[in-house]
Design a protein around this motif. Structure first.
Motif, PDB file in Angstrom:
ATOM      1  N   LEU A   1       0.830  -1.208   0.000  1.00 45.55           N
ATOM      2  CA  LEU A   1       0.000   0.000   0.000  1.00 45.55           C
ATOM      3  C   LEU A   1       0.864   1.257   0.000  1.00 45.55           C
ATOM      4  CD1 LEU A   1      -2.888  -0.995   2.451  1.00 45.55           C
ATOM      5  CD2 LEU A   1      -3.003  -0.696  -0.026  1.00 45.55           C
ATOM      6  N   SER A   2       1.962   1.237   0.732  1.00 42.58           N
ATOM      7  CA  SER A   2       2.875   2.382   0.757  1.00 42.58           C
ATOM      8  C   SER A   2       3.468   2.630  -0.623  1.00 42.58           C
ATOM      9  CB  SER A   2       4.000   2.153   1.764  1.00 42.58           C
ATOM     10  OG  SER A   2       3.487   2.042   3.058  1.00 42.58           O
ATOM     11  N   LEU A   3       3.871   1.556  -1.307  1.00 45.58           N
ATOM     12  CA  LEU A   3       4.435   1.701  -2.646  1.00 45.58           C
ATOM     13  C   LEU A   3       3.407   2.212  -3.643  1.00 45.58           C
ATOM     14  CD1 LEU A   3       6.650  -1.512  -2.875  1.00 45.58           C
ATOM     15  CD2 LEU A   3       7.425   0.853  -2.688  1.00 45.58           C
ATOM     16  N   LEU A   4       2.188   1.722  -3.549  1.00 49.50           N
ATOM     17  CA  LEU A   4       1.130   2.183  -4.451  1.00 49.50           C
ATOM     18  C   LEU A   4       0.830   3.656  -4.221  1.00 49.50           C
ATOM     19  CD1 LEU A   4      -1.362  -0.832  -4.440  1.00 49.50           C
ATOM     20  CD2 LEU A   4       0.069  -0.044  -6.334  1.00 49.50           C
ATOM     21  N   THR A   5       0.801   4.078  -2.977  1.00 55.30           N
ATOM     22  CA  THR A   5       0.551   5.482  -2.660  1.00 55.30           C
ATOM     23  C   THR A   5       1.675   6.355  -3.185  1.00 55.30           C
ATOM     24  OG1 THR A   5      -0.653   4.834  -0.683  1.00 55.30           O
ATOM     25  CG2 THR A   5       0.094   7.113  -0.795  1.00 55.30           C
ATOM     26  N   ALA A   6       2.920   5.914  -3.036  1.00 57.77           N
ATOM     27  CA  ALA A   6       4.071   6.691  -3.497  1.00 57.77           C
ATOM     28  C   ALA A   6       4.086   6.816  -5.012  1.00 57.77           C
ATOM     29  CB  ALA A   6       5.361   6.052  -3.004  1.00 57.77           C
ATOM     30  N   CYS A   7       3.601   5.815  -5.726  1.00 57.64           N
ATOM     31  CA  CYS A   7       3.632   5.817  -7.190  1.00 57.64           C
ATOM     32  C   CYS A   7       2.388   6.444  -7.811  1.00 57.64           C
ATOM     33  CB  CYS A   7       3.772   4.391  -7.701  1.00 57.64           C
ATOM     34  SG  CYS A   7       5.326   3.623  -7.222  1.00 57.64           S
ATOM     35  N   SER A   8       1.410   6.794  -7.009  1.00 58.26           N
ATOM     36  CA  SER A   8       0.143   7.261  -7.556  1.00 58.26           C
ATOM     37  C   SER A   8       0.217   8.661  -8.136  1.00 58.26           C
ATOM     38  CB  SER A   8      -0.956   7.207  -6.482  1.00 58.26           C
ATOM     39  OG  SER A   8      -0.657   8.121  -5.449  1.00 58.26           O
ATOM     40  N   GLY A   9       1.245   9.426  -7.841  1.00 54.90           N
ATOM     41  CA  GLY A   9       1.401  10.747  -8.401  1.00 54.90           C
ATOM     42  C   GLY A   9       0.834  11.821  -7.494  1.00 54.90           C
ATOM     43  N   PRO A  10       0.864  13.061  -7.979  1.00 51.42           N
ATOM     44  CA  PRO A  10       0.428  14.183  -7.155  1.00 51.42           C
ATOM     45  C   PRO A  10      -1.076  14.176  -6.917  1.00 51.42           C
ATOM     46  CG  PRO A  10       1.019  14.913  -9.368  1.00 51.42           C
ATOM     47  CD  PRO A  10       1.370  13.461  -9.272  1.00 51.42           C
ATOM     48  N   ALA A  11      -1.467  14.703  -5.780  1.00 52.36           N
ATOM     49  CA  ALA A  11      -2.886  14.817  -5.451  1.00 52.36           C
ATOM     50  C   ALA A  11      -3.507  15.928  -6.293  1.00 52.36           C
ATOM     51  CB  ALA A  11      -3.047  15.116  -3.972  1.00 52.36           C
ATOM     52  N   TYR A  12      -4.737  15.726  -6.703  1.00 57.98           N
ATOM     53  CA  TYR A  12      -5.455  16.696  -7.535  1.00 57.98           C
ATOM     54  C   TYR A  12      -6.769  17.017  -6.858  1.00 57.98           C
ATOM     55  CZ  TYR A  12      -8.214  18.565 -11.398  1.00 57.98           C
ATOM     56  OH  TYR A  12      -9.011  19.349 -12.185  1.00 57.98           O
ATOM     57  N   LEU A  13      -7.095  18.291  -6.810  1.00 56.30           N
ATOM     58  CA  LEU A  13      -8.370  18.731  -6.264  1.00 56.30           C
ATOM     59  C   LEU A  13      -9.075  19.554  -7.328  1.00 56.30           C
ATOM     60  CD1 LEU A  13     -10.294  19.059  -3.834  1.00 56.30           C
ATOM     61  CD2 LEU A  13      -9.027  21.126  -3.259  1.00 56.30           C
ATOM     62  N   GLY A  14     -10.220  19.078  -7.792  1.00 57.03           N
ATOM     63  CA  GLY A  14     -10.948  19.847  -8.788  1.00 57.03           C
ATOM     64  C   GLY A  14     -11.829  18.996  -9.679  1.00 57.03           C
ATOM     65  N   LYS A  15     -12.262  19.615 -10.766  1.00 59.03           N
ATOM     66  CA  LYS A  15     -13.155  18.978 -11.733  1.00 59.03           C
ATOM     67  C   LYS A  15     -12.351  18.167 -12.747  1.00 59.03           C
ATOM     68  CE  LYS A  15     -16.088  23.088 -11.637  1.00 59.03           C
ATOM     69  NZ  LYS A  15     -16.549  24.236 -12.444  1.00 59.03           N
ATOM     70  N   THR A  16     -13.028  17.200 -13.355  1.00 63.33           N
ATOM     71  CA  THR A  16     -12.421  16.386 -14.398  1.00 63.33           C
ATOM     72  C   THR A  16     -13.288  16.442 -15.650  1.00 63.33           C
ATOM     73  OG1 THR A  16     -11.468  14.905 -12.751  1.00 63.33           O
ATOM     74  CG2 THR A  16     -11.630  14.070 -14.989  1.00 63.33           C
ATOM     75  N   TYR A  17     -12.631  16.592 -16.793  1.00 63.60           N
ATOM     76  CA  TYR A  17     -13.303  16.625 -18.090  1.00 63.60           C
ATOM     77  C   TYR A  17     -12.731  15.507 -18.966  1.00 63.60           C
ATOM     78  CZ  TYR A  17     -14.812  21.310 -16.647  1.00 63.60           C
ATOM     79  OH  TYR A  17     -15.358  22.369 -15.968  1.00 63.60           O
ATOM     80  N   THR A  18     -13.188  15.458 -20.215  1.00 59.51           N
ATOM     81  CA  THR A  18     -12.661  14.502 -21.171  1.00 59.51           C
ATOM     82  C   THR A  18     -11.165  14.778 -21.363  1.00 59.51           C
ATOM     83  OG1 THR A  18     -14.791  14.474 -22.308  1.00 59.51           O
ATOM     84  CG2 THR A  18     -12.899  13.611 -23.517  1.00 59.51           C
ATOM     85  N   PRO A  19     -10.320  13.742 -21.329  1.00 62.23           N
ATOM     86  CA  PRO A  19      -8.872  13.963 -21.485  1.00 62.23           C
ATOM     87  C   PRO A  19      -8.534  14.747 -22.753  1.00 62.23           C
ATOM     88  CG  PRO A  19      -9.291  11.716 -20.784  1.00 62.23           C
ATOM     89  CD  PRO A  19     -10.636  12.329 -21.093  1.00 62.23           C
ATOM     90  N   THR A  20      -7.478  15.530 -22.670  1.00 64.82           N
ATOM     91  CA  THR A  20      -7.011  16.348 -23.796  1.00 64.82           C
ATOM     92  C   THR A  20      -5.659  15.847 -24.269  1.00 64.82           C
ATOM     93  OG1 THR A  20      -6.045  17.929 -22.236  1.00 64.82           O
ATOM     94  CG2 THR A  20      -8.255  18.435 -23.069  1.00 64.82           C
ATOM     95  N   GLN A  21      -5.271  16.246 -25.483  1.00 62.08           N
ATOM     96  CA  GLN A  21      -3.989  15.850 -26.062  1.00 62.08           C
ATOM     97  C   GLN A  21      -2.918  16.913 -25.896  1.00 62.08           C
ATOM     98  OE1 GLN A  21      -3.358  12.765 -27.359  1.00 62.08           O
ATOM     99  NE2 GLN A  21      -5.380  12.344 -26.520  1.00 62.08           N
ATOM    100  N   ASN A  22      -3.340  18.175 -25.668  1.00 62.21           N
ATOM    101  CA  ASN A  22      -2.397  19.283 -25.575  1.00 62.21           C
ATOM    102  C   ASN A  22      -2.745  20.150 -24.366  1.00 62.21           C
ATOM    103  OD1 ASN A  22      -0.260  20.993 -26.493  1.00 62.21           O
ATOM    104  ND2 ASN A  22      -1.813  22.415 -27.235  1.00 62.21           N
ATOM    105  N   VAL A  23      -1.736  20.520 -23.597  1.00 58.74           N
ATOM    106  CA  VAL A  23      -1.911  21.410 -22.450  1.00 58.74           C
ATOM    107  C   VAL A  23      -0.952  22.579 -22.620  1.00 58.74           C
ATOM    108  CG1 VAL A  23      -1.704  21.627 -19.945  1.00 58.74           C
ATOM    109  CG2 VAL A  23      -2.609  19.525 -20.922  1.00 58.74           C
ATOM    110  N   ASP A  24      -1.505  23.800 -22.704  1.00 59.65           N
ATOM    111  CA  ASP A  24      -0.678  24.991 -22.804  1.00 59.65           C
ATOM    112  C   ASP A  24      -0.058  25.290 -21.437  1.00 59.65           C
ATOM    113  OD1 ASP A  24      -1.447  25.300 -25.480  1.00 59.65           O
ATOM    114  OD2 ASP A  24      -3.169  26.545 -24.948  1.00 59.65           O
TER     115      ASP A  24
END
Length: 134
Positions: free
Chosen positions: A15-38
């Motif tokens: 569980l510790s390894l999975l938590t460490a590899c899960s990436g940064p925490a995100y707080l907010g809304k989610t939309y359809t994934p995009t291909q480009n981020v400015d």
């Protein structure tokens, strides 16, 4: 009994390894994934109307700022962001004190001359604000 304890230790480790590899925490809304981020380094640089869709703080666990930037971009793509405003910050997490000095032997008295140096321990973080164009 020892097998059960060993099993519990293994589960906690996984569980510790999975938590460490899960990436940064995100707080907010989610939309359809995009291909480009400015990428923006200041909100004033964004010339299109937008809404803030979420935030994330990314700090420890990365080998370079380029790796942090890449992780933020990938997170933004996955959450459906059109852009990300990144800000580099430093947080003082502690300090380290070093003392130094010398003693001079005199005929009547010994004299001590010295001092100390205190260095702040800083951690660099990237604050990411994800945006969606209107």
């Amino acid at each position: 009994m020892k097998k059960l304890s060993l099993f519990k230790s293994g589960v906690v480790l996984m569980l510790s390894l999975l938590t460490a590899c899960s990436g940064p925490a995100y707080l907010g809304k989610t939309y359809t994934p995009t291909q480009n981020v400015d990428i923006y380094l200041d909100a004033a640089d964004v010339k299109k109307p937008y809404e803030v869709m979420g935030t994330s703080d990314v700090g420890q666990g990365f080998s370079s700022l380029n790796a942090v930037q890449e992780k933020v971009i990938n997170l933004g793509k996955g959450k459906g962001a059109d852009g990300v405003i990144m800000k580099l910050t430093e947080e003082v997490t502690g300090s380290q004190k070093s003392d130094f000095g010398s003693i001079e032997n005199g005929k009547k008295n010994n004299t001590y001359t010295g001092g100390s140096v205190t260095n702040n321990i800083k951690v660099k973080k990237v604050q990411a604000t994800f945006i969606k164009y209107k």
